[in-house]
Write an enzyme that holds these catalytic residues in place. Structure first.
Site, short mmCIF file in Angstrom:
data_model
loop_
_atom_site.label_atom_id
_atom_site.label_comp_id
_atom_site.label_asym_id
_atom_site.label_seq_id
_atom_site.Cartn_x
_atom_site.Cartn_y
_atom_site.Cartn_z
N ASP A 126 0.84 -1.20 0.00
CA ASP A 126 0.00 0.00 0.00
C ASP A 126 0.87 1.25 0.00
O ASP A 126 0.68 2.17 0.79
CB ASP A 126 -0.94 -0.01 1.21
CG ASP A 126 -1.95 1.13 1.18
OD1 ASP A 126 -2.21 1.68 0.10
OD2 ASP A 126 -2.47 1.50 2.27
N HIS A 169 -2.25 0.34 12.11
CA HIS A 169 -2.06 -1.06 11.74
C HIS A 169 -0.59 -1.36 11.49
O HIS A 169 0.24 -0.46 11.35
CB HIS A 169 -2.87 -1.40 10.49
CG HIS A 169 -2.71 -0.42 9.37
ND1 HIS A 169 -3.61 0.61 9.13
CD2 HIS A 169 -1.75 -0.28 8.43
CE1 HIS A 169 -3.22 1.32 8.10
NE2 HIS A 169 -2.08 0.81 7.65
N GLN A 237 -2.91 -5.50 6.08
CA GLN A 237 -2.72 -4.46 7.09
C GLN A 237 -3.64 -4.76 8.27
O GLN A 237 -4.85 -4.59 8.19
CB GLN A 237 -3.02 -3.07 6.49
CG GLN A 237 -2.00 -2.66 5.43
CD GLN A 237 -2.48 -1.46 4.61
OE1 GLN A 237 -3.52 -1.52 3.97
NE2 GLN A 237 -1.71 -0.39 4.62
N ARG A 267 3.37 12.44 11.17
CA ARG A 267 2.05 12.38 10.54
C ARG A 267 1.38 11.09 11.02
O ARG A 267 1.83 9.99 10.70
CB ARG A 267 2.18 12.37 9.01
CG ARG A 267 0.89 12.14 8.24
CD ARG A 267 1.23 12.02 6.76
NE ARG A 267 0.08 11.73 5.93
CZ ARG A 267 -0.38 10.51 5.66
NH1 ARG A 267 0.21 9.44 6.19
NH2 ARG A 267 -1.42 10.33 4.87
N ASP A 269 -0.85 8.55 10.59
CA ASP A 269 -1.64 8.00 9.49
C ASP A 269 -2.88 7.28 10.02
O ASP A 269 -2.81 6.50 10.97
CB ASP A 269 -0.78 7.03 8.68
CG ASP A 269 -1.55 6.39 7.55
OD1 ASP A 269 -1.87 7.11 6.59
OD2 ASP A 269 -1.84 5.19 7.64
N GLU A 311 -3.62 12.90 10.32
CA GLU A 311 -4.03 12.56 8.95
C GLU A 311 -5.47 12.11 9.05
O GLU A 311 -5.79 10.95 9.25
CB GLU A 311 -3.13 11.44 8.39
CG GLU A 311 -3.31 11.21 6.90
CD GLU A 311 -4.30 10.12 6.55
OE1 GLU A 311 -4.84 10.15 5.43
OE2 GLU A 311 -4.56 9.25 7.40
N HIS A 378 -0.40 12.56 -2.13
CA HIS A 378 -0.26 11.22 -2.71
C HIS A 378 -1.58 10.48 -2.83
O HIS A 378 -1.68 9.47 -3.52
CB HIS A 378 0.71 10.38 -1.87
CG HIS A 378 0.13 10.03 -0.53
ND1 HIS A 378 -0.01 10.95 0.48
CD2 HIS A 378 -0.35 8.85 -0.04
CE1 HIS A 378 -0.54 10.36 1.54
NE2 HIS A 378 -0.78 9.09 1.24
N ASP A 379 -2.62 10.99 -2.14
CA ASP A 379 -3.92 10.33 -2.14
C ASP A 379 -4.85 10.95 -3.17
O ASP A 379 -4.54 11.98 -3.79
CB ASP A 379 -4.56 10.42 -0.75
CG ASP A 379 -4.29 9.18 0.10
OD1 ASP A 379 -4.13 8.09 -0.48
OD2 ASP A 379 -4.23 9.30 1.33
N ARG A 489 -4.00 5.40 -7.65
CA ARG A 489 -3.34 6.59 -7.10
C ARG A 489 -1.90 6.73 -7.56
O ARG A 489 -1.31 7.82 -7.44
CB ARG A 489 -3.42 6.55 -5.57
CG ARG A 489 -4.83 6.71 -5.03
CD ARG A 489 -4.89 6.49 -3.54
NE ARG A 489 -4.52 5.12 -3.19
CZ ARG A 489 -4.35 4.69 -1.95
NH1 ARG A 489 -4.52 5.51 -0.94
NH2 ARG A 489 -4.03 3.43 -1.71
#
Length: 604
Positions: A126, A169, A237, A267, A269, A311, A378-379, A489
Site C-alpha cells: 500500500d 495497523h 494491514q 504524521r 496516518d 491525517e 499522494h492520495d 493513485r
C-alpha cells in the site's frame, strides 16, 4: 493523580528539565489513559520507556527542545513551507535525497515530508503504509543511519523532517503479527480477532469501506488466527488493538525512538480509526482522542521539539477535534482537507462560495494549532469531504469534470473508487488536473496551477508543495507497468524528472515562499477570513495581524479577464500587489484570466 514512579537521572541539568516537564504533563498523560486502562502495572512500564528515551536523546536534539519550548509557535511561523515526496521518486535513496536538498532550499522549504520510508512488507505494501518494522528503513532506500544523516542535513538548513507513523495497523509480516500467527497469546491481543462470522456481520453493519472495489469489507479470515482479523484497509494491514495498554506503550516507544533519530513532526496516518467499538462506525471515537492526547503528553515530556499532525482526510467537523482544546491539546497540525477539495471544486465550477464557507468553518481551529494546506498529495481527492457544503449532484459533476467526462473540461484526471452510492474521488497530478499537456500551449493551465498554489500559500498554516508540482510535472500514464502499482493513485506518484525545466511555476512558488518570510499577518495564528464579493468567481480573504499588518488575497476563477470596483471591500488608501509590484486602484481592480493578487497597503 499519581507522582512519577521512577527516580530521575543523576545528570542535574537533564533531571531539572525532566522534572519540570513531568510536573506539567505526567498528570495529563495519566488523565488520558486511566479511563481507558484503569490503574495498573502498565504505568510503571510507561514511565520506564519515557525515562529511557529521555536519557537516550542526543544532545543536539535536547538543545532543539529548549529552543522550541521557548518558541512553541515555531510551526506557525510564516516562513514554514512544506514539501512532500516519495524518497525513491525524488532522490532514489536517502543518500541521493541528501544530494538534492538545494532544490528544497531554493523553494524556501522549512518542512520536509518523505512519504512512508520505514521497512515495508515484501510485495504490495500500500505504498509503504504496511510497515513490517518501525525501527528500520526500507532497505531499498538506505539504513537508519542514512535517515539520521538526512535529518541532520535538513536540520542544518532549518528544515524539519516529518515522518509517517502508521499508527492504526502493521503489516501482516511484522514481528508482532508473525508471533500472533504462531500462537503467542500476548501478540494475538495486539490485534482484533473476531472468531464468529455473525459477529463480523454485526460489526460490518455499522462500518464504512475505505477501498470498496480493491479491498471490500473490514475483516480478513486468517487460518493461523482461527478467526477474522480486523483489516480496515487492505487484508495485509492488521489493525492494532489500542484497548490493550501494551499496544499504546509500544507505539509510543516507536514515536520516541524515531524522535531521537531526528524526526521533528509525525504524521499520524489513519488516526480516526484507532479505537473500535461495536455498533459504531469506529471513526474518531472519544477514546481515539484520548490516545492522541496521551501521545502528545508523552512527547512533551521527552521531546518537546516534536509536533504531531493528524491525517484525518474527512469533513472539517471530524478534523477539528484532532486539534484538541487549550487544556486538552492533541495534534499541533491537521490537514485542511476541505479547503483543498473546495479549491479544486471552485476551479471546475467558477464558484468560490463553498471555499469561503469552508474557510469560515475553519475559524473554529484553536489559536495554538495550525493547518497543513495543500493543492495535491499522494492520495485521491475525496469529494465526500464537501458533503453538506456542495450538493451531491454538483459533486458528481465535478468528479466527472476532472475525469475529462464533461464537455469543455480542461482536466486530465481519472475517477477513483468510492463507497456504493458515493461520488467517486479523483486521481491525477495538479498540473494534469489543471490542464497541462506535454507539448501543448499551457499558458492557461499554468495560470490555473499558479492560482491554486498562490491561494494555498496565502492561507493560514504550512503550505505544502507536492513532489513535482513546482515543475508542473504531469501524470504517469505507465504507472501500472511497475510491480504492485495497480492502485490508481500511482497515476499521481511519478518519478521526478530532474531534466524538466521548472519554468514559471517553479519561480512562482519560490516567490510565494519568499514573500511569506517575516510577514507578520501570515503567521498561522492569524486565520484566513473570507470577504464577501459580488461575483462568486472572485475569491477574497484577508490575513490580519494585531500589529496592523494586513494582506488581502484575490483569486479569479474564470478564464476571461475582468475589472471590478472593490472600494467597498478594500476601503480607502493605496494598495500594491506584492506579486508583481504594481499599484492597485480599489475602484478599478483588474484580474487576468485565472488571476491572483496579494494586496497590501502601500508603504505598509
Amino acid at each position: 493523580m499519581s507522582a512519577f514512579p521512577l527516580a530521575l537521572p543523576d545528570d542535574a541539568e537533564l533531571s531539572a528539565r525532566l522534572s519540570a516537564r513531568i510536573g506539567q504533563h505526567w498528570h495529563r498523560l495519566l488523565a488520558a489513559l486511566r479511563p481507558l486502562y484503569g490503574e495498573g502495572a502498565w504505568e510503571g512500564e510507561l514511565a520506564a520507556r519515557l525515562l529511557g528515551a529521555a536519557i537516550a536523546r542526543p544532545a543536539d536534539l535536547r538543545a532543539l527542545d529548549q529552543v522550541r519550548e521557548a518558541a512553541p509557535d515555531w510551526f506557525q511561523k510564516p516562513e514554514m513551507v512544506g514539501y512532500c515526496t516519495y524518497i525513491d521518486r525524488f532522490g532514489g535513496t536517502l543518500a541521493g535525497t541528501r544530494a538534492r536538498l538545494d532544490e528544497l532550499s531554493q523553494l524556501g522549504v522549512r518542512y520536509f515530508h518523505p512519504l512512508p520510508l520505514l521497512k515495508p512488507r515484501e510485495g504490495d505494501s500500500d505504498g509503504g503504509f504496511a510497515v513490517a518494522d518501525f525501527r528500520q528503513v526500507d532497505p531499498k532506500l538506505g539504513s537508519i543511519d542514512d535517515l539520521r544523516a538526512l535529518a541532520s542535513d535538513l536540520r542544518a538548513r532549518g528544515i524539519s523532517l516529518c515522518l509517517d507513523i502508521v499508527c492504526n495497523h502493521t503489516a501482516d509480516t511484522h514481528d508482532w503479527a508473525l508471533a500472533a500467527k504462531a500462537g503467542d497469546a500476548k501478540y494475538r491481543d495486539f490485534y482484533h480477532v473476531v472468531e464468529a462470522a455473525d459477529q463480523v456481520a454485526a460489526y460490518e453493519a455499522h462500518l464504512g469501506q475505505v477501498f470498496p472495489q480493491t479491498a471490500p469489507g473490514n475483516f480478513t479470515f486468517v487460518p493461523e488466527m482461527q478467526g477474522h482479523v480486523w483489516t480496515t484497509f487492505y487484508p495485509f494491514q492488521w489493525d492494532l488493538n489500542y484497548a490493550n495498554p501494551v499496544v499504546f506503550i509500544e507505539m509510543m516507544d516507536v514515536l520516541l525512538y524515531l524522535a531521537n533519530q531526528g524526526a521533528e513532526v509525525f504524521r499520524l496516518d489513519s488516526a480516526p480509526f484507532l479505537w473500535k467499538r461495536a455498533g459504531s462506525d469506529c471513526r474518531g471515537l472519544p477514546e481515539t482522542h484520548q490516545v492522541v492526547r496521551a501521545w502528545r503528553a508523552a512527547l512533551a515530556i521527552v521531546a518537546p521539539a516534536v509536533a504531531l499532525k493528524a491525517e484525518a482526510i474527512v469533513g472539517l467537523a471530524e478534523v477539528l477535534p484532532f486539534l484538541g482544546e487549550p487544556e486538552q491539546p492533541e495534534c499541533h497540525l491537521a490537514y485542511n482537507n476541505t479547503a483543498m477539495t473546495a479549491l479544486w471544486a471552485a476551479l471546475a465550477t467558477g464558484d468560490t462560495r463553498p471555499l469561503s464557507t469552508c474557510l469560515t468553518q475553519a475559524l473554529a481551529k484553536p489559536a495554538g494549532a495550525g493547518w497543513l494546506t495543500y493543492v495535491r498529495c499522494h492520495d485521491d481527492i475525496i469529494w465526500g469531504a464537501l458533503k453538506g457544503v456542495i450538493p451531491d449532484e454538483t459533486l458528481a459533476r465535478i468528479s466527472d469534470f476532472y475525469a475529462g467526462a464533461v464537455p469543455g473540461s480542461f482536466a486530465d484526471g481519472q475517477a477513483f473508487q468510492a463507497e456504493p452510492g458515493a461520488v467517486r474521488s479523483t486521481n491525477g497530478m495538479a498540473a494534469s488536473l489543471a490542464g497541462v499537456r506535454d507539448g501543448a500551449d499551457n499558458a492557461a493551465a499554468l495560470a490555473r496551477l499558479r492560482l491554486l498554489y498562490g491561494v494555498t500559500f496565502a492561507l493560514d498554516g504550512i503550505p505544502a508543495i507536492y513532489m513535482g508540482d513546482e515543475r508542473a510535472l504531469t501524470n504517469d500514464p505507465d504507472y501500472a507497468v511497475e510491480p504492485d502499482h495497480d492502485d490508481g493513485r500511482w497515476l499521481h506518484r511519478p518519478r521526478m524528472d530532474w531534466t524538466r525545466n521548472g519554468g514559471p511555476t517553479h519561480a512562482a512558488i519560490a516567490r510565494f515562499a519568499q514573500l511569506r518570510q517575516g510577514r507578520a499577518c501570515l503567521h498561522a495564528g492569524n486565520p484566513a477570513r473570507p470577504l464577501l464579493t459580488a461575483d462568486p468567481a472572485l475569491l477574497a480573504f484577508e490575513r490580519a495581524d494585531r500589529g496592523g499588518d494586513r494582506l488581502i488575497c484575490l483569486g479569479w476563477f474564470k478564464g476571461d479577464a475582468m475589472t471590478t470596483d472593490l472600494s467597498g471591500l478594500l476601503g480607502s488608501g493605496d494598495w500594491i500587489d506584492l506579486l508583481d509590484g504594481t499599484d492597485v486602484n480599489a475602484q478599478s481592480v483588474a484580474m487576468a484570466p485565472w488571476g491572483l493578487r496579494w494586496l497590501v497597503k502601500k508603504n505598509g
